[in-house]
Design a protein around this motif. Structure first.
Motif, PDB file in Angstrom:
ATOM      1  N   PHE A 270       3.522 -10.720  -4.306  1.00 32.16           N
ATOM      2  CA  PHE A 270       2.243 -10.344  -4.913  1.00 32.16           C
ATOM      3  C   PHE A 270       1.664  -9.145  -4.173  1.00 32.16           C
ATOM      4  O   PHE A 270       1.636  -9.127  -2.929  1.00 32.16           O
ATOM      5  CB  PHE A 270       1.251 -11.514  -4.842  1.00 32.16           C
ATOM      6  N   TYR A 271       1.213  -8.163  -4.940  1.00 35.06           N
ATOM      7  CA  TYR A 271       0.549  -6.977  -4.400  1.00 35.06           C
ATOM      8  C   TYR A 271      -0.835  -6.887  -5.035  1.00 35.06           C
ATOM      9  O   TYR A 271      -1.039  -7.378  -6.150  1.00 35.06           O
ATOM     10  CB  TYR A 271       1.322  -5.704  -4.743  1.00 35.06           C
ATOM     11  N   SER A 272      -1.775  -6.203  -4.357  1.00 33.16           N
ATOM     12  CA  SER A 272      -3.093  -5.988  -4.953  1.00 33.16           C
ATOM     13  C   SER A 272      -3.434  -4.502  -4.928  1.00 33.16           C
ATOM     14  O   SER A 272      -2.880  -3.742  -4.117  1.00 33.16           O
ATOM     15  CB  SER A 272      -4.160  -6.785  -4.202  1.00 33.16           C
ATOM     16  N   SER A 273      -4.335  -4.124  -5.845  1.00 35.91           N
ATOM     17  CA  SER A 273      -4.741  -2.718  -5.906  1.00 35.91           C
ATOM     18  C   SER A 273      -6.113  -2.599  -6.565  1.00 35.91           C
ATOM     19  O   SER A 273      -6.388  -3.273  -7.550  1.00 35.91           O
ATOM     20  CB  SER A 273      -3.729  -1.910  -6.723  1.00 35.91           C
ATOM     21  N   PRO A 274      -6.966  -1.692  -6.055  1.00 31.82           N
ATOM     22  CA  PRO A 274      -8.256  -1.468  -6.728  1.00 31.82           C
ATOM     23  C   PRO A 274      -8.111  -0.524  -7.922  1.00 31.82           C
ATOM     24  O   PRO A 274      -8.975  -0.483  -8.789  1.00 31.82           O
ATOM     25  CB  PRO A 274      -9.112  -0.803  -5.637  1.00 31.82           C
ATOM     26  N   ASP A 275      -7.016   0.260  -7.964  1.00 29.28           N
ATOM     27  CA  ASP A 275      -6.953   1.383  -8.912  1.00 29.28           C
ATOM     28  C   ASP A 275      -5.597   1.566  -9.603  1.00 29.28           C
ATOM     29  O   ASP A 275      -5.363   2.603 -10.236  1.00 29.28           O
ATOM     30  CB  ASP A 275      -7.314   2.674  -8.169  1.00 29.28           C
ATOM     31  N   LEU A 276      -4.699   0.596  -9.466  1.00 29.53           N
ATOM     32  CA  LEU A 276      -3.355   0.626 -10.049  1.00 29.53           C
ATOM     33  C   LEU A 276      -2.422   1.629  -9.357  1.00 29.53           C
ATOM     34  O   LEU A 276      -1.236   1.708  -9.677  1.00 29.53           O
ATOM     35  CB  LEU A 276      -3.379   0.928 -11.563  1.00 29.53           C
TER      36      LEU A 276
END
Ligand code: FRU
Length: 482
Positions: A176-182
């Motif tokens: 799993f990865y996270s991002s505020p802006d893709l």
């Protein structure tokens, strides 16, 4: 030159490309009243090759219009599987409500030989409802850390994290990865190294919430190839919690979305509100490149609505055809009540214009062994049944016509019955060369292809034990599009 055309195998209410090769569904998203289905496509041949994203649209999940190809290979590689989101708040800066596709670039073969870094994640966006696409100039957005299989990003907005979450297949587990802006991605956690089935590489994951008894649960879908329950490709699922960073399963049992051989790489549509709509690729890597159709190869399953259901202490994922399918299959409708089968009942004469594209529903108050047999005058048959001793539903296509194109194709394929009630119900969707079986309100599903050398024209129910059918209904597609 392509083999002679086989219009007799062309489904009417399932999507298949007009020509050439198709595998996984990609980038499925509902936007402005239109369902967008992208797909792994090789437009030059009827076998897998340099991947593009084909595109099809539908307003009702029944009739599909193929659109121009959406994404072409470029200098970063072929366009492998991935997802699409609507960027309502313009987090990526491509524009408000841009459709953003997040996909794997697969650089084959130049870099493959040298490193394990030939798969990485990239973006493309569309400001005109998927008609035209622009690849992001900063691709790739998630470079490869040195993992041989690093692909199939499924992205969705996660309210707990306040960020986009990417669920990525990374060889034998999910990362799993996270991002505020893709664009900027941070690794959050890994799941599955020692859990679930591991007979093959993990591919095409999905992560989404569903509600059970008013409580939110998270479902993680993971396709694996090979290693499915009836060999080859299949999709397992886990139910648990996702806190915005980490997935924790509630049970470690291995469970499958579908126990037939032909439902792979399925994921769900973005932006469908409380509905969770799943669609899979109706084939299996064991023989997808050999199926005897022309000038196309392979179709998608019908879209299915997913839900959670409790049986005793267990929780299962159920799948049922979206109601739109039933609403489109209304022609020649016949409803029969209180039928007794002992040992056989020929339904052919009772179902005028039986045909090879229909829906059949059947219910019984007391489930026992039975077999539904679709047959033709050449001794070919497709059998769908229930085996009480084994407590399983099955499809037997051993003698269903053309089966010899692969030794992995013929056979009897079964899935466990999960319901514990004496009463049972069955829905069959038959569409030229496929059958999808949904038993007990979708607690057991089986999807299978078949290729009779002449269409099946008779339908007989068999039950030595004696089956009482409380209700049986039959209907066909009202307008056979395509
Ligand atoms: C699954 C898969 C994906 C990959 C795609 C390539 O069927 O192998 O993992 O992205 O097909 O076409």
């Amino acid at each position: 030159p392509l083999p002679p055309a086989t219009p007799q195998y062309r489904p009417a209410y399932h999507f298949s490309p007009a020509r050439m090769w198709m595998n996984d569904p990609n980038g499925m998203v509902y936007s402005q009243g239109v369902y967008h289905l992208f797909f792994q496509h090789y437009p030059e041949a009827m076998v897998w090759g340099p991947m593009h994203w084909g595109h099809a649209t539908s307003k009702d999940l029944v009739h599909w219009q193929e659109q121009p190809i959406a994404l072409f290979p470029d200098k970063l590689g072929w366009i492998f599987s991935g997802s699409a989101v609507i960027d309502e708040n313009n987090t990526a800066g491509f524009g408000k409500n841009a459709l953003v596709a997040i996909f794997t670039h697969h650089n084959d073969p130049e870099e493959k030989k040298k490193t394990n870094r030939h798969q990485y994640q990239s973006l493309a966006y569309s400001l005109d409802q998927g008609q035209t696409w622009t690849k992001y100039a900063g691709n790739p957005v998630l470079p490869n850390p040195g993992i041989q299989d690093f692909r199939d990003p499924k992205v969705s907005w996660n309210t707990a994290a306040g960020k986009w979450i990417m669920t990525l297949a990374t060889k034998d587990r999910i990362t799993f990865y996270s991002s505020p802006d893709l664009k900027a991605w941070t690794k959050e956690s890994e799941f599955g190294e020692k859990l679930g089935a591991h007979g093959g590489v993990w591919e095409c994951p999905d992560l989404f919430p569903l509600t059970l008894d008013g409580k939110q649960q998270w479902v993680l879908l993971v396709s694996i190839n090979p290693g499915g329950p009836n060999s080859g490709s299949a999709t397992q699922y886990f139910i648990g919690q996702f806190d915005g960073k980490k997935f924790t399963p509630a049970s470690t049992a291995t469970r499958w979305v579908d126990y037939g051989k032909d439902n792979y790489a399925g994921v769900t549509y973005a932006n469908t509100g409380a509905r969770r709509i799943f669609q899979g690729w109706m084939s299996n890597w064991e023989y997808a490149n050999q199926v005897p159709t022309s000038p196309w190869r392979n179709a998608m399953t019908v879209p299915r609505e997913l839900a959670l259901r409790k049986v005793g202490a267990d929780v299962f994922l159920t799948s049922q055809p979206v109601p739109e399918i039933g609403r489109a299959l209304t022609a020649g409708s016949v409803k029969l009540q209180n039928l007794t089968v002992k040992p056989t009942l020929d339904l052919t004469g009772k179902l005028p214009g039986l045909g090879d594209k229909f829906q059949l529903k059947m219910s019984t108050r007391q489930l026992t062994d039975f077999a539904l047999v679709l047959a033709n005058g050449r001794g070919e048959e497709l059998v769908i049944g229930y085996d009480k001793k084994a407590n399983e539903y099955y499809v037997d296509r051993s003698k269903s016509g053309l089966v010899a194109f692969s030794d992995k194709f013929p056979g009897r394929h079964a899935g466990p019955r999960r319901a514990t009630t004496p009463a049972a119900d069955l829905t069959l969707l038959v569409d030229a060369s496929s059958v999808e079986v949904f038993a007990d309100q979708g607690l057991t599903a089986l999807s299978e292809l078949f290729f009779p050398s002449e269409p099946f024209t008779t339908l007989t129910v068999k039950s030595a034990a004696g089956l009482s059918i409380s209700e049986l209904s039959y209907s066909r597609l009202a307008t056979e599009a395509k």
